[in-house]
Design a protein around this motif. Sequence first.
Motif, short mmCIF file in Angstrom:
data_model
loop_
_atom_site.label_atom_id
_atom_site.label_comp_id
_atom_site.label_asym_id
_atom_site.label_seq_id
_atom_site.Cartn_x
_atom_site.Cartn_y
_atom_site.Cartn_z
N UNK A 130 0.83 -1.20 0.00
CA UNK A 130 0.00 0.00 0.00
C UNK A 130 0.86 1.26 0.00
N UNK A 131 1.94 1.26 0.77
CA UNK A 131 2.85 2.41 0.77
C UNK A 131 3.47 2.58 -0.61
N UNK A 132 3.88 1.49 -1.21
CA UNK A 132 4.46 1.54 -2.55
C UNK A 132 3.48 2.15 -3.55
N UNK A 133 2.22 1.73 -3.47
CA UNK A 133 1.20 2.29 -4.36
C UNK A 133 1.05 3.79 -4.14
N UNK A 134 1.09 4.22 -2.90
CA UNK A 134 0.91 5.64 -2.59
C UNK A 134 2.05 6.51 -3.11
N UNK A 135 3.25 5.96 -3.17
CA UNK A 135 4.39 6.76 -3.63
C UNK A 135 4.82 6.43 -5.05
N UNK A 136 4.15 5.45 -5.67
CA UNK A 136 4.42 5.16 -7.07
C UNK A 136 5.67 4.35 -7.36
N UNK A 137 5.99 3.42 -6.44
CA UNK A 137 7.13 2.52 -6.67
C UNK A 137 6.67 1.09 -6.47
N UNK A 138 7.54 0.15 -6.78
CA UNK A 138 7.28 -1.26 -6.58
C UNK A 138 7.42 -1.61 -5.10
N UNK A 139 6.70 -2.61 -4.63
CA UNK A 139 6.81 -3.04 -3.23
C UNK A 139 8.24 -3.46 -2.88
N UNK A 140 8.92 -4.06 -3.85
CA UNK A 140 10.31 -4.47 -3.61
C UNK A 140 11.20 -3.28 -3.29
N UNK A 141 10.90 -2.14 -3.87
CA UNK A 141 11.67 -0.93 -3.58
C UNK A 141 11.51 -0.54 -2.12
N UNK A 142 10.28 -0.58 -1.61
CA UNK A 142 10.05 -0.26 -0.20
C UNK A 142 10.81 -1.24 0.68
N UNK A 143 10.75 -2.52 0.35
CA UNK A 143 11.46 -3.53 1.11
C UNK A 143 12.97 -3.26 1.11
N UNK A 144 13.51 -2.94 -0.04
CA UNK A 144 14.95 -2.68 -0.14
C UNK A 144 15.37 -1.45 0.66
N UNK A 145 14.52 -0.42 0.64
CA UNK A 145 14.82 0.80 1.42
C UNK A 145 14.76 0.47 2.90
#
Length: 72
Positions: free
Chosen positions: A18-33
């Motif tokens: 859901x956070x990834x959708x809100x900021x326009x990135x892939x979920x994997x990007x959020x996980x990596x960050x």
Amino acid sequence: MGLRIREARAGNSLSQELLADRVGVDRKTISRVENGLISPKYDLIVDLAYALNVRVEWLVEDPGRPPHGSAS
């Protein structure tokens, strides 16, 4: 910064997806960050702060480092 993002995300009851959708990135990007595998660009940091309802400064602050300008 990753731990702060994870903390704020959990505090807002958001999944990584859901956070990834809100900021326009892939979920994997959020996980990596969150896991410190990548450092996000400034634009993403701003978008994350807005989506998480926190200040950019809070996200990037290193709690173990003395404040700028203080003598060590």
